[in-house]
Design a protein around this motif. Sequence first.
Motif, PDB file in Angstrom:
ATOM      1  N   PHE A  62      -1.725   4.100   7.252  1.00 40.75           N
ATOM      2  CA  PHE A  62      -2.547   2.955   6.844  1.00 40.75           C
ATOM      3  C   PHE A  62      -2.028   1.730   7.572  1.00 40.75           C
ATOM      4  O   PHE A  62      -0.825   1.550   7.747  1.00 40.75           O
ATOM      5  N   VAL A 117       0.603   5.668   0.731  1.00 37.54           N
ATOM      6  CA  VAL A 117      -0.169   6.764   1.307  1.00 37.54           C
ATOM      7  C   VAL A 117       0.403   8.077   0.780  1.00 37.54           C
ATOM      8  O   VAL A 117       1.623   8.285   0.851  1.00 37.54           O
ATOM      9  N   TYR A 122      -4.819   7.085  -0.499  1.00 40.15           N
ATOM     10  CA  TYR A 122      -4.052   5.854  -0.318  1.00 40.15           C
ATOM     11  C   TYR A 122      -4.399   4.881  -1.422  1.00 40.15           C
ATOM     12  O   TYR A 122      -5.413   5.028  -2.113  1.00 40.15           O
ATOM     13  N   GLN A 145       0.831  -1.202   0.000  1.00 44.42           N
ATOM     14  CA  GLN A 145       0.000   0.000   0.000  1.00 44.42           C
ATOM     15  C   GLN A 145       0.866   1.253   0.000  1.00 44.42           C
ATOM     16  O   GLN A 145       2.010   1.220   0.427  1.00 44.42           O
TER      17      GLN A 145
END
Lengths: 116, 114
Positions: free
Chosen positions: A94, A4, A25, A2
């Motif tokens: 996150f 951000v 995100y 992931q």
Amino acid sequence: AQTVTQSQPEMSVQEAETVTLSCTYDTSESDYYLFWYKQPPSRQMILVIRQEAYKQQNATENRFSVNFQKAAKSFSLKISDSQLGDAAMYFCAFQYSGGGADGLTFGKGTHLIIQP
Amino acid sequence: DAGITQSPRYKITETGRQVTLMCHQTWSHSYMFWYRQDLGHGLRLIYYSAAADITDKGEVPDGYVVSRSKTENFPLTLESATRSQTSVYFCASSEGASFSNEQFFGPGTRLTVL
């Protein structure tokens, strides 16, 4: 993995006014958590507010609230009635909720200046 | 004192030297984490640990070694320090890895590698 993104390196607001900090995100997961952390000049990391992805209701903590748009993968922080003590770096973060010991993935931060 | 502490708070060392940063928490939290903070990068995860004797790599583990022989301690070692490891290092702990288990951060260690 992931990512951000905080697109505002610096924001300035007059004391007592409202300011919104942006965060987007990117993730392929459906279950996760989102956070806003505050880092004043003391360097201490302070949790401001958190949101569970499966909850549609936006989290609020006194003068702090979020606008969570899951489809748009957006998680902005609104600070109402800004105070001098709100001046700090703000980080969006996150965390995957799939179990295990996943750490936090942070954005690069937004420096918030409060003008008296 | 209760909480999470880091030592030293400031450290200056030279390239090639071994450096160990200490982290101690008094809550008996299962999970502990090491992050580094660099200008323009936010905080990035170096290593984490789910329990004593269980550790795993994060986003930027190269050049670092961790151990966790006791639940309360999670030292981070730079085996041969490089200038690129100049940074502020944060240790954090949490009771678990879920939403309700907030990560609590230590005060940070500013490391300068000359």
